[in-house]
Scaffold this active site. Structure first.
Site, mmCIF file in Angstrom:
data_model
loop_
_atom_site.group_PDB
_atom_site.id
_atom_site.type_symbol
_atom_site.label_atom_id
_atom_site.label_comp_id
_atom_site.label_asym_id
_atom_site.label_seq_id
_atom_site.Cartn_x
_atom_site.Cartn_y
_atom_site.Cartn_z
ATOM 1 N N GLU A 111 2.822 -45.860 57.842
ATOM 2 C CA GLU A 111 2.548 -46.339 59.209
ATOM 3 C C GLU A 111 3.292 -47.647 59.498
ATOM 4 O O GLU A 111 3.590 -47.957 60.642
ATOM 5 C CB GLU A 111 1.041 -46.537 59.424
ATOM 6 C CG GLU A 111 0.242 -45.250 59.541
ATOM 7 C CD GLU A 111 0.373 -44.536 60.907
ATOM 8 O OE1 GLU A 111 0.636 -45.198 61.922
ATOM 9 O OE2 GLU A 111 0.213 -43.298 60.917
ATOM 10 N N CYS A 137 -3.996 -32.907 60.164
ATOM 11 C CA CYS A 137 -4.465 -33.956 59.264
ATOM 12 C C CYS A 137 -5.230 -33.245 58.159
ATOM 13 O O CYS A 137 -6.156 -32.459 58.442
ATOM 14 C CB CYS A 137 -5.394 -34.880 60.051
ATOM 15 S SG CYS A 137 -6.290 -36.053 59.018
ATOM 16 N N ASN A 138 -4.840 -33.484 56.932
ATOM 17 C CA ASN A 138 -5.524 -32.819 55.807
ATOM 18 C C ASN A 138 -6.965 -33.264 55.704
ATOM 19 O O ASN A 138 -7.855 -32.470 55.417
ATOM 20 C CB ASN A 138 -4.796 -33.137 54.503
ATOM 21 C CG ASN A 138 -3.473 -32.412 54.386
ATOM 22 O OD1 ASN A 138 -3.381 -31.355 53.796
ATOM 23 N ND2 ASN A 138 -2.427 -32.970 54.979
ATOM 24 N N THR A 139 -7.189 -34.564 55.937
ATOM 25 C CA THR A 139 -8.544 -35.097 55.796
ATOM 26 C C THR A 139 -9.483 -34.424 56.800
ATOM 27 O O THR A 139 -10.566 -33.947 56.440
ATOM 28 C CB THR A 139 -8.532 -36.628 56.016
ATOM 29 O OG1 THR A 139 -7.483 -37.188 55.230
ATOM 30 C CG2 THR A 139 -9.843 -37.246 55.645
ATOM 31 N N TYR A 143 -8.090 -42.247 58.269
ATOM 32 C CA TYR A 143 -9.206 -41.301 58.174
ATOM 33 C C TYR A 143 -9.598 -41.091 56.704
ATOM 34 O O TYR A 143 -10.718 -40.723 56.401
ATOM 35 C CB TYR A 143 -8.794 -39.937 58.742
ATOM 36 C CG TYR A 143 -8.896 -39.771 60.240
ATOM 37 C CD1 TYR A 143 -9.193 -40.842 61.085
ATOM 38 C CD2 TYR A 143 -8.700 -38.512 60.820
ATOM 39 C CE1 TYR A 143 -9.276 -40.657 62.467
ATOM 40 C CE2 TYR A 143 -8.794 -38.327 62.182
ATOM 41 C CZ TYR A 143 -9.076 -39.389 63.009
ATOM 42 O OH TYR A 143 -9.171 -39.195 64.357
ATOM 43 N N GLY A 144 -8.624 -41.315 55.821
ATOM 44 C CA GLY A 144 -8.771 -40.929 54.421
ATOM 45 C C GLY A 144 -9.877 -41.601 53.642
ATOM 46 O O GLY A 144 -10.235 -41.161 52.557
ATOM 47 N N ASP A 199 -3.833 -36.086 64.667
ATOM 48 C CA ASP A 199 -3.907 -36.741 63.350
ATOM 49 C C ASP A 199 -4.433 -38.152 63.598
ATOM 50 O O ASP A 199 -4.587 -38.587 64.749
ATOM 51 C CB ASP A 199 -2.501 -36.790 62.714
ATOM 52 C CG ASP A 199 -2.492 -37.490 61.349
ATOM 53 O OD1 ASP A 199 -3.390 -37.229 60.531
ATOM 54 O OD2 ASP A 199 -1.597 -38.317 61.099
ATOM 55 N N SER A 200 -4.641 -38.884 62.491
ATOM 56 C CA SER A 200 -5.069 -40.279 62.627
ATOM 57 C C SER A 200 -3.913 -41.168 63.108
ATOM 58 O O SER A 200 -4.147 -42.262 63.618
ATOM 59 C CB SER A 200 -5.548 -40.802 61.275
ATOM 60 O OG SER A 200 -4.515 -40.666 60.321
ATOM 61 N N CYS A 219 -1.212 -34.694 52.492
ATOM 62 C CA CYS A 219 -1.530 -35.613 53.586
ATOM 63 C C CYS A 219 -0.319 -35.533 54.497
ATOM 64 O O CYS A 219 0.826 -35.551 54.009
ATOM 65 C CB CYS A 219 -1.701 -37.035 53.046
ATOM 66 S SG CYS A 219 -1.754 -38.292 54.344
ATOM 67 N N THR A 220 -0.553 -35.419 55.793
ATOM 68 C CA THR A 220 0.586 -35.144 56.687
ATOM 69 C C THR A 220 1.555 -36.323 56.804
ATOM 70 O O THR A 220 2.649 -36.166 57.323
ATOM 71 C CB THR A 220 0.087 -34.709 58.074
ATOM 72 O OG1 THR A 220 -0.869 -35.674 58.551
ATOM 73 C CG2 THR A 220 -0.548 -33.348 58.024
ATOM 74 N N HIS A 221 1.156 -37.483 56.300
ATOM 75 C CA HIS A 221 2.104 -38.602 56.257
ATOM 76 C C HIS A 221 3.132 -38.433 55.125
ATOM 77 O O HIS A 221 4.210 -39.008 55.173
ATOM 78 C CB HIS A 221 1.362 -39.934 56.015
ATOM 79 C CG HIS A 221 0.637 -40.472 57.206
ATOM 80 N ND1 HIS A 221 -0.511 -39.902 57.708
ATOM 81 C CD2 HIS A 221 0.905 -41.546 58.001
ATOM 82 C CE1 HIS A 221 -0.926 -40.601 58.757
ATOM 83 N NE2 HIS A 221 -0.092 -41.598 58.953
HETATM 84 N N1 DGL Z 1 -2.488 -37.896 57.738
HETATM 85 C C1 DGL Z 1 -3.836 -37.683 57.414
HETATM 86 C C2 DGL Z 1 -4.058 -36.649 56.360
HETATM 87 O O1 DGL Z 1 -3.301 -35.716 56.334
HETATM 88 C C3 DGL Z 1 -4.752 -38.858 57.331
HETATM 89 C C4 DGL Z 1 -4.249 -40.121 56.750
HETATM 90 C C5 DGL Z 1 -5.290 -41.206 56.939
HETATM 91 O O2 DGL Z 1 -5.535 -41.554 58.102
HETATM 92 O O3 DGL Z 1 -5.858 -41.648 55.948
HETATM 93 O O4 DGL Z 1 -4.975 -36.703 55.586
#
Ligand code: DGL
Length: 272
Positions: free
Chosen positions: A153, A74-76, A43-44, A11-12, A185-187
């Site tokens: 984060e 990571c979804n992105t 990453y988003g 992931d990011s 988003c995995t966060h």
């Molecule tokens: N956790 C990531 C996702 O699922 C990316 C979040 C990011 O870096 O913007 O999209």
């Protein structure tokens, strides 16, 4: 390929740990090598080309660590780079979007699904495509929530500022009366209790990590790649790498995973 080779997960940042945690719960005898690309987070807001480049570098790194399969946690990156990565690398690679979309399509009763995710994931339209593939009759209401990743984060998980942002971001979805909300988003699963508070008890919160771990389990069994060896200490089972700020990552990772994550190694992305 050795069955006791690890699974690569990336992931990011720390978000992918919500997926790693689910893999640890559902398939505890699988070893994991985790990479958090903290120097290039978020990453988003990045372009497809950049996400493809980052994913390619990280998967090559994970391959050099001897992984037998990769989960793009990571979804992105799943939305923007999964198809390309599957073509480029000769090993099983799965993402989190399709499993999450399937779960949401199976969960909704009123056919109104809310999707919260990064800007790039929403713009890609990939969730909606998969959901419509399972259930053409549903409507997907997407909402980009760019401030939530930095708040997570920063460890501001139970914070009034975060609550206020969630409240604002979710207002439209509440008005639309969605009965299902994808934490795309995995966060975001780290903010689950805040989403619950804002959306109320009736709305189903979908965490794609759960279905992803299940899909990984099935895939490993189908490909005869499942590890049959005994579970060992976390320090032997799990290794963590980041591209920056190892100490900060370690602190948050320990709260999320609830065990001593040991030494976090920093990798220079210029050398990937
Ligand atoms: N956790 C990531 C996702 O699922 C990316 C979040 C990011 O870096 O913007 O999209």
């Amino acid at each position: 390929m050795n069955n006791d080779a690890p699974i690569g997960v990336f992931d990011s940042g720390i978000g992918g740990l919500t997926v790693a945690r689910e893999i640890m719960r559902q398939i505890p005898n699988e070893r994991i090598v985790y990479f958090g690309d903290t120097i290039r987070l978020p990453y988003g807001s990045k372009s497809k080309d950049n996400i493809i480049m980052c994913s390619r570098q990280i998967i090559s790194f994970l391959q050099s660590q001897g992984v037998k399969a990769v989960v793009i946690a990571c979804n992105t990156a799943s939305a923007l780079a999964l198809e390309e990565m599957k073509q480029e690398f000769d090993m099983p690679i799965i993402g989190v979007v399709q499993p999450g979309a399937k779960m949401a399509a199976e969960t909704t009763i009123n056919g109104k699904i809310g999707l919260i995710a990064t800007d790039s994931t929403i713009k890609s339209g990939v969730y909606e495509r998969y959901i419509k593939g399972y259930r053409p009759d549903v409507t997907v209401y997407g909402k980009a929530c760019p401030l939530l990743v930095p708040l997570v984060e920063e460890g501001m998980i139970h914070d009034t500022v975060t609550y206020e942002m969630v409240n604002r971001y979710l207002a439209d979805l509440k008005d639309e009366k969605v009965d299902t909300l994808i934490m795309g988003c995995t966060h975001y699963p780290l903010l689950r209790s805040t989403f619950r508070q804002v959306m109320g008890e009736e709305v189903n919160l979908v965490n794609p990590a759960y279905e992803t771990a299940l899909e990984l389990k099935n895939l490993l069994e189908q490909e005869n790649l499942a590890n049959i060896k005994e579970v060992d200490e976390p320090s032997i089972m799990y290794r963590f790498y980041v591209s920056d700020a190892a100490e900060k990552f370690k602190k948050l990772a320990q709260t999320i995973l609830e065990f001593d994550v040991g030494m976090i190694k920093k990798i220079n992305v210029d050398e990937l």
